[in-house]
Design a protein around this motif. Sequence first.
Motif, PDB file in Angstrom:
ATOM      1  N   PRO A  84       0.814  -1.235   0.000  1.00 56.35           N
ATOM      2  CA  PRO A  84       0.000   0.000   0.000  1.00 56.35           C
ATOM      3  C   PRO A  84       0.837   1.270   0.000  1.00 56.35           C
ATOM      4  O   PRO A  84       0.416   2.291  -0.552  1.00 56.35           O
ATOM      5  CB  PRO A  84      -0.827  -0.129   1.289  1.00 56.35           C
ATOM      6  CG  PRO A  84      -0.091  -1.115   2.135  1.00 56.35           C
ATOM      7  CD  PRO A  84       0.568  -2.055   1.187  1.00 56.35           C
ATOM      8  N   TRP A  85       2.030   1.218   0.586  1.00 55.09           N
ATOM      9  CA  TRP A  85       2.893   2.392   0.558  1.00 55.09           C
ATOM     10  C   TRP A  85       3.337   2.700  -0.870  1.00 55.09           C
ATOM     11  O   TRP A  85       3.354   3.854  -1.299  1.00 55.09           O
ATOM     12  CB  TRP A  85       4.114   2.174   1.452  1.00 55.09           C
ATOM     13  CG  TRP A  85       3.802   2.074   2.907  1.00 55.09           C
ATOM     14  CD1 TRP A  85       2.616   2.363   3.513  1.00 55.09           C
ATOM     15  CD2 TRP A  85       4.699   1.658   3.942  1.00 55.09           C
ATOM     16  NE1 TRP A  85       2.713   2.147   4.871  1.00 55.09           N
ATOM     17  CE2 TRP A  85       3.964   1.717   5.164  1.00 55.09           C
ATOM     18  CE3 TRP A  85       6.015   1.233   3.971  1.00 55.09           C
ATOM     19  CZ2 TRP A  85       4.540   1.377   6.387  1.00 55.09           C
ATOM     20  CZ3 TRP A  85       6.594   0.892   5.198  1.00 55.09           C
ATOM     21  CH2 TRP A  85       5.862   0.971   6.392  1.00 55.09           C
ATOM     22  N   ASP A 137       1.758   1.952  -3.563  1.00 58.74           N
ATOM     23  CA  ASP A 137       0.613   2.493  -4.296  1.00 58.74           C
ATOM     24  C   ASP A 137       0.586   4.012  -4.180  1.00 58.74           C
ATOM     25  O   ASP A 137       0.393   4.727  -5.172  1.00 58.74           O
ATOM     26  CB  ASP A 137      -0.695   1.918  -3.745  1.00 58.74           C
ATOM     27  CG  ASP A 137      -0.902   0.465  -4.136  1.00 58.74           C
ATOM     28  OD1 ASP A 137      -0.227   0.011  -5.083  1.00 58.74           O
ATOM     29  OD2 ASP A 137      -1.735  -0.209  -3.506  1.00 58.74           O
ATOM     30  N   GLN A 138       0.767   4.511  -2.961  1.00 59.58           N
ATOM     31  CA  GLN A 138       0.745   5.952  -2.739  1.00 59.58           C
ATOM     32  C   GLN A 138       1.946   6.631  -3.393  1.00 59.58           C
ATOM     33  O   GLN A 138       1.817   7.682  -4.033  1.00 59.58           O
ATOM     34  CB  GLN A 138       0.727   6.259  -1.248  1.00 59.58           C
ATOM     35  CG  GLN A 138       0.682   7.745  -0.928  1.00 59.58           C
ATOM     36  CD  GLN A 138       0.715   8.018   0.563  1.00 59.58           C
ATOM     37  OE1 GLN A 138       0.622   7.108   1.384  1.00 59.58           O
ATOM     38  NE2 GLN A 138       0.869   9.279   0.925  1.00 59.58           N
ATOM     39  N   PHE A 139       3.119   6.022  -3.244  1.00 59.93           N
ATOM     40  CA  PHE A 139       4.344   6.604  -3.798  1.00 59.93           C
ATOM     41  C   PHE A 139       4.238   6.723  -5.314  1.00 59.93           C
ATOM     42  O   PHE A 139       4.582   7.764  -5.895  1.00 59.93           O
ATOM     43  CB  PHE A 139       5.543   5.729  -3.419  1.00 59.93           C
ATOM     44  CG  PHE A 139       6.874   6.269  -3.864  1.00 59.93           C
ATOM     45  CD1 PHE A 139       7.484   7.305  -3.179  1.00 59.93           C
ATOM     46  CD2 PHE A 139       7.519   5.735  -4.969  1.00 59.93           C
ATOM     47  CE1 PHE A 139       8.714   7.806  -3.582  1.00 59.93           C
ATOM     48  CE2 PHE A 139       8.749   6.228  -5.383  1.00 59.93           C
ATOM     49  CZ  PHE A 139       9.349   7.266  -4.689  1.00 59.93           C
ATOM     50  N   ALA A 168       1.430   6.718  -7.124  1.00 62.07           N
ATOM     51  CA  ALA A 168       0.327   7.603  -7.507  1.00 62.07           C
ATOM     52  C   ALA A 168       0.786   9.050  -7.568  1.00 62.07           C
ATOM     53  O   ALA A 168       0.296   9.841  -8.395  1.00 62.07           O
ATOM     54  CB  ALA A 168      -0.825   7.460  -6.518  1.00 62.07           C
ATOM     55  N   GLU A 169       1.743   9.422  -6.711  1.00 64.99           N
ATOM     56  CA  GLU A 169       2.267  10.774  -6.704  1.00 64.99           C
ATOM     57  C   GLU A 169       3.324  10.987  -7.791  1.00 64.99           C
ATOM     58  O   GLU A 169       3.711  12.129  -8.070  1.00 64.99           O
ATOM     59  CB  GLU A 169       2.869  11.092  -5.336  1.00 64.99           C
ATOM     60  CG  GLU A 169       1.841  11.073  -4.202  1.00 64.99           C
ATOM     61  CD  GLU A 169       2.480  11.168  -2.836  1.00 64.99           C
ATOM     62  OE1 GLU A 169       3.732  11.187  -2.760  1.00 64.99           O
ATOM     63  OE2 GLU A 169       1.733  11.215  -1.836  1.00 64.99           O
ATOM     64  N   ARG A 180       7.019   6.489   6.645  1.00 63.33           N
ATOM     65  CA  ARG A 180       5.989   5.480   6.892  1.00 63.33           C
ATOM     66  C   ARG A 180       6.403   4.541   8.026  1.00 63.33           C
ATOM     67  O   ARG A 180       5.576   4.186   8.869  1.00 63.33           O
ATOM     68  CB  ARG A 180       5.711   4.684   5.608  1.00 63.33           C
ATOM     69  CG  ARG A 180       5.115   5.503   4.480  1.00 63.33           C
ATOM     70  CD  ARG A 180       3.770   6.105   4.891  1.00 63.33           C
ATOM     71  NE  ARG A 180       3.276   7.066   3.911  1.00 63.33           N
ATOM     72  CZ  ARG A 180       3.578   8.350   3.904  1.00 63.33           C
ATOM     73  NH1 ARG A 180       4.409   8.840   4.818  1.00 63.33           N
ATOM     74  NH2 ARG A 180       3.075   9.168   3.009  1.00 63.33           N
TER      75      ARG A 180
END
Length: 323
Positions: free
Chosen positions: A109-110, A112-114, A116-117, A293
């Motif tokens: 999930p980390w 995914d965020q990284f 996405a940015e 994180r």
Amino acid sequence: MLRLDDIALFVRTAELGSLSAAARELDCSPAVASAALKRLEGKLQVRLLLRSTRSLRLTAEGEQYLAHARAALASLESGRRQLAGGRDEISGVLQIAAPSDFGRNALLPWLDQFQAERPQLALRLLLSDRVTDLFRQPVDIALRYGEPEDSSLVALPLAADNRRVLCAAPAYLARHGRPQQPEELRRHNCLLYMLGGRVHERWSFNDGRRSTALTVSGNRVSDDADVVRRWAVAGQGLVYKSWLDVAGDVQAGRLEVVLEGWLGEPTPLNLICAHRDQLSGPVRLLREFLQQRCAELLVAAPWRAPSGTRPVSRGAAGSGRSP
């Protein structure tokens, strides 16, 4: 005039709860870190941290100044990004190797965020508990617990003060009771992990006064750390795992920390690469992102949480444990 690196050191020390851990993370010696903190306190003419050989905590003035220091650093970083404009856009393929349990349950999930940015960045993720050969395999960086055996590799800390914790599902503890001392583990079913043909059956603990290590046994062994964690969640026995691997399960109530008064062995998480010239822009950004994180998970670690707020919610009442 206040120095920016002194302020950054103070913030990371407060977040990690350790001056030496902050020094390692910022690639400076403990002596340099201590001098920087003293210099900042001298400029402000207040004591920010109370330190002893075994503990570190913020003073009232330190708590007050920490919020301003964080805001200042965040504002400066925001300004840097605005000036950089499109230069912070990163692209290409970043190839990462990570342990199976940490990779599936925290890293996914980390990432995914990284990503996405940074939509121009492509990721290639290899999950395995086997040690990755960074010189032969198509991998840019590896995330690994502990220091690399090969001293020629570059190891940068992500979670220097991470530790192992003893955990079990509420259902297992309801059936078999909660051990009060490490020696009681000999009569419990301990779920074991195997790497390179070697079973990790020697578990170590420290209560601040003495250390103890004992050989445990159980009816299940796997070479996949995620499988061992899943067995524990299913109520099959006790597991001795990295806090980063089980923090989500503990916070969700699927697992409970056992022997809260005993420290498990240190299990630092590092970012490892073959050469420093591999520390590209994407790698540096990812390291900063993962450090943050990991720090967020470590805030709730049982050895750092204040008394009465430790993440052992279910099963604590009526279990016969001493406070």
